[in-house]
Scaffold this active site. Structure first.
Site, PDB file in Angstrom:
ATOM      1  N   GLU A  38       9.499 -21.405   4.250  1.00 24.28           N
ATOM      2  CA  GLU A  38       8.436 -22.380   4.412  1.00 24.28           C
ATOM      3  C   GLU A  38       8.706 -23.085   5.746  1.00 24.28           C
ATOM      4  O   GLU A  38       9.812 -23.584   5.957  1.00 24.28           O
ATOM      5  CB  GLU A  38       8.482 -23.384   3.254  1.00 24.28           C
ATOM      6  CG  GLU A  38       7.252 -24.248   3.196  1.00 24.28           C
ATOM      7  CD  GLU A  38       7.322 -25.289   2.080  1.00 24.28           C
ATOM      8  OE1 GLU A  38       6.590 -26.281   2.180  1.00 24.28           O
ATOM      9  OE2 GLU A  38       8.106 -25.106   1.125  1.00 24.28           O
ATOM     10  N   ARG A 264      21.926 -19.086  -5.369  1.00 24.42           N
ATOM     11  CA  ARG A 264      21.880 -19.585  -3.999  1.00 24.42           C
ATOM     12  C   ARG A 264      23.288 -19.879  -3.506  1.00 24.42           C
ATOM     13  O   ARG A 264      24.224 -20.025  -4.298  1.00 24.42           O
ATOM     14  CB  ARG A 264      20.997 -20.823  -3.910  1.00 24.42           C
ATOM     15  CG  ARG A 264      21.457 -21.988  -4.760  1.00 24.42           C
ATOM     16  CD  ARG A 264      20.358 -23.026  -4.941  1.00 24.42           C
ATOM     17  NE  ARG A 264      20.049 -23.748  -3.724  1.00 24.42           N
ATOM     18  CZ  ARG A 264      18.859 -23.704  -3.115  1.00 24.42           C
ATOM     19  NH1 ARG A 264      17.880 -23.008  -3.616  1.00 24.42           N
ATOM     20  NH2 ARG A 264      18.652 -24.391  -2.021  1.00 24.42           N
ATOM     21  N   LYS A 274      16.692 -28.908   2.857  1.00 20.96           N
ATOM     22  CA  LYS A 274      15.955 -29.287   4.058  1.00 20.96           C
ATOM     23  C   LYS A 274      15.537 -30.757   4.016  1.00 20.96           C
ATOM     24  O   LYS A 274      15.473 -31.425   5.039  1.00 20.96           O
ATOM     25  CB  LYS A 274      14.726 -28.388   4.213  1.00 20.96           C
ATOM     26  CG  LYS A 274      15.092 -27.018   4.784  1.00 20.96           C
ATOM     27  CD  LYS A 274      13.863 -26.197   5.101  1.00 20.96           C
ATOM     28  CE  LYS A 274      13.342 -25.538   3.872  1.00 20.96           C
ATOM     29  NZ  LYS A 274      12.362 -24.466   4.156  1.00 20.96           N
TER      30      LYS A 274
END
Ligand code: ATP
Ligand code: MG
Length: 566
Positions: A38, A264, A274
């Site tokens: 994204e 992850r 982020k």
């Protein structure tokens, strides 16, 4: 090194096993993966794990990996991030060829598919507010309740959806929802939102749209449009997989992708979110997204971490289905391993102390031949000027040496690397009693660093010629977060920030060859660590970032582990 490798591509991981089996058994002809960032921030080392996995699989199995920007949220996304993300993936060593895509390219198709669902009675326009939708959704223990709009006619929904698109309603007035099952034990299946109204300028589609698909509606369908075979994502999407499949099952999509989830990457002393990274940047806690303390790929690059070291970490940690936290020392170990092989050795003095060789001719300059890398016979050597006045490291001298201090002291002889043996004769101090100079003598018979009589000093020091030294700024880095688990036990993350994560040293003196070292070229300052000139360097006035010290704590931890086990 390989003894510390829990998993390796040769052995394969569960995803590579699935891909291999799908190819072997003809369920797919060519493996197609994608990396779907994204564009709302810079890539970090967690993304690197996903990039290495997706691009790595495509490369190993002769398939392809798409780069797809998941640009479905115009309020948070910026063009700046798109260029940075592309540069970071290339730097990491991967390439998408012509397969660059944007979810926004599919907005028209996605809209048509939404209409298809409405016509099939599988989606409806809901007038509940966001708060009401949340309230009606129920909880893990209670089923949800039907919206009063759930059974409005397809025609009415079609009309309202068209008017949503036409911009007749304000943000949040209505949404489009899938009609699945408000009592499903999986909350993702309780009539998830497919479209929301957002009057916002999109970086690519401008003001063409004021309804935008949600991640859930855009993602799987984009995979299907592109012919992605294996849609690999992180574990938090596992609960979304039934919705992913439901949409694929209920739409006339051109291909049938499958979603697979892996754990992850988490790293000690590091935050990989982020949202938090953006707060660090905006709050002025760091010098920007590419601050050498940031776990972003641009930060690691500025810090001097080679891409190969990051790829090696991805190989070392492998791919698993269970969450774990990797010690950041393991990343450092992988990076040191690469740098030890590759980084040229150089002389730099961080805290200079003057040394005068009383018996060395004034004005004489000798070019000493110094090997560039003892680990690499092909790295050759360079010439470093040697003169009567030198700089050495202040902490390489002790006027009253403590036990086990073998470096320079009054009356003691040490070796200057690739030069001569020198003996300290006298200590000169200023009025305040601070040592300002060492008066020494050298032994001309020891040129190059060996004595004909075979005597061996206990220490070898680095040095630079005072007449040739180049002044430099050096920035030492330590962990941005003091705690191995920032924000653990309910602490505020920002309480765990390390106040000493950056130390700036001015007045360092480096050998002449370092004056114009290109930005990003990591070298080893002998005995001190790995350093890399940063973008704040000016011609002849370098600014070095410390990449890492030489101490490999991971190797030590491993050795201790083995000792304990033995
Ligand atoms: P963040 O949690 O940092 O905000 P994100 O998941 O929102 O990241 P995306 O741009 O959506 O960021 O991520 C792109 C891809 O990278 C996704 O497939 C995501 O699963 C993967 N990814 C993100 N963080 C990690 C991580 N720590 N380890 C492995 N893969 C990750
Ligand atoms: Mg995401």
């Amino acid at each position: 090194m390989s003894s510390q490798t829990p998993s390796s591509p040769e052995r394969g991981d569960f995803i590579r096993e699935i891909v291999a089996a799908d190819l072997r058994e003809g369920r797919c002809e060519t493996v197609v993966t994608r990396f779907p960032p994204e564009p709302n921030g810079y890539l970090h080392i967690g993304h690197a794990k996903s990039i290495c996995l997706n691009f790595g699989i495509a490369r190993e199995f002769g398939g392809r990996c798409h780069l797809r920007f998941d640009d479905t949220n115009p309020t948070k996304e910026e063009q700046e991030y798109i260029g940075a993300i592309e540069a970071d993936i290339r730097w990491l060593g991967f390439d998408w060829g012509e397969h660059l895509y944007f979810a926004s390219d599919y907005f028209e198709q996605l809209y048509e598919w939404a209409v298809h669902l409405i016509k099939a009675g599988k989606a409806y326009v809901d007038d509940l507010t966001a708060d009401q939708i949340r309230e009606y959704r129920g909880t893990f223990t209670e089923p949800g309740r039907d919206s009063p709009w759930r059974n409005r006619s397809a025609d009415e929904s079609l009309d309202l959806f068209a008017r949503m698109r036409a911009g007749e309603f304000p943000n949040g007035a209505r949404v489009l929802r899938a009609r699945i099952d408000m009592a499903s034990p999986n909350i993702n299946l309780r009539d998830p939102v497919l479209y929301r109204i957002l009057h916002a300028e999109h970086p690519r589609t401008g003001d063409a749209w004021c309804v935008y698909p949600t991640y859930d509606f855009a993602h799987g369908q984009s995979d299907a449009i592109e012919g992605v075979t294996h849609s690999i994502c992180t574990l938090e999407f596992a609960d979304h997989r039934p919705l992913y499949d439901w949409l694929i099952d209920n739409l006339p999509v051109p291909s049938r992708p499958h979603q697979y989830e892996f754990a992850r990457l988490n790293l000690t002393h590091t935050v990989l979110s982020k949202r938090v990274l953006l707060r660090l940047v905006n709050g002025g806690y760091v010098r920007g997204w590419d601050d050498p303390r940031m776990p972003t790929l641009s930060g690691l690059r500025r810090r001097g971490f080679p891409a190969e070291g990051i790829r090696d970490l991805a190989t070392m940690i492998g791919v698993a289905k269970a969450e774990s936290v990797v010690e950041v020392e393991m990343l450092e170990h992988a990076v040191r391993d690469v740098l030890n092989r590759r980084a040229p050795r150089r002389f730099a003095v961080l805290d200079p102390l003057k040394m005068v060789l009383e018996n060395y001719p004034e004005g004489q300059v000798e070019e000493m031949e110094v090997p560039n890398n003892p680990e690499d016979p092909f790295a050759g050597s360079r010439r470093v000027p040697f003169t009567r006045e030198l700089w050495i490291e202040r902490d390489d001298f002790m006027e009253e040496p403590v036990r086990k201090f073998f470096r320079l002291a009054p009356g003691r002889e040490v070796r200057l690397r690739s030069a001569y043996f020198v003996t300290c004769r006298e200590v000169v101090k200023d009025a305040a009693g601070r040592i300002v100079e060492l008066r020494c003598t050298y032994d001309p018979a020891t040129r190059g660093g060996d004595a004909p009589d075979g005597r061996r000093p206990k220490a070898t020091l680095h040095w630079v010629s005072a007449a040739h030294a180049v002044p430099a700024e050096v920035r030492l880095y330590d962990y941005l977060f003091r705690s191995p688990h920032p924000g653990a036990d309910g602490r505020d993350l920002f309480e765990d920030l390390n106040p000493d994560s950056e130390t700036v040293l001015r007045g360092c003196l480096v050998e002449p060859s370092l004056a114009d070292l290109p930005v990003g070229e990591t070298v080893q300052f002998e005995r001190l660590g790995y350093f890399c000139p940063g973008p704040d360097s000016a011609p002849g006035a370098p600014v070095f970032n410390r990449t890492l010290t030489l101490k490999d704590t991971w190797a030590k931890l491993q050795a201790q582990g083995r000792d304990d086990a033995a």
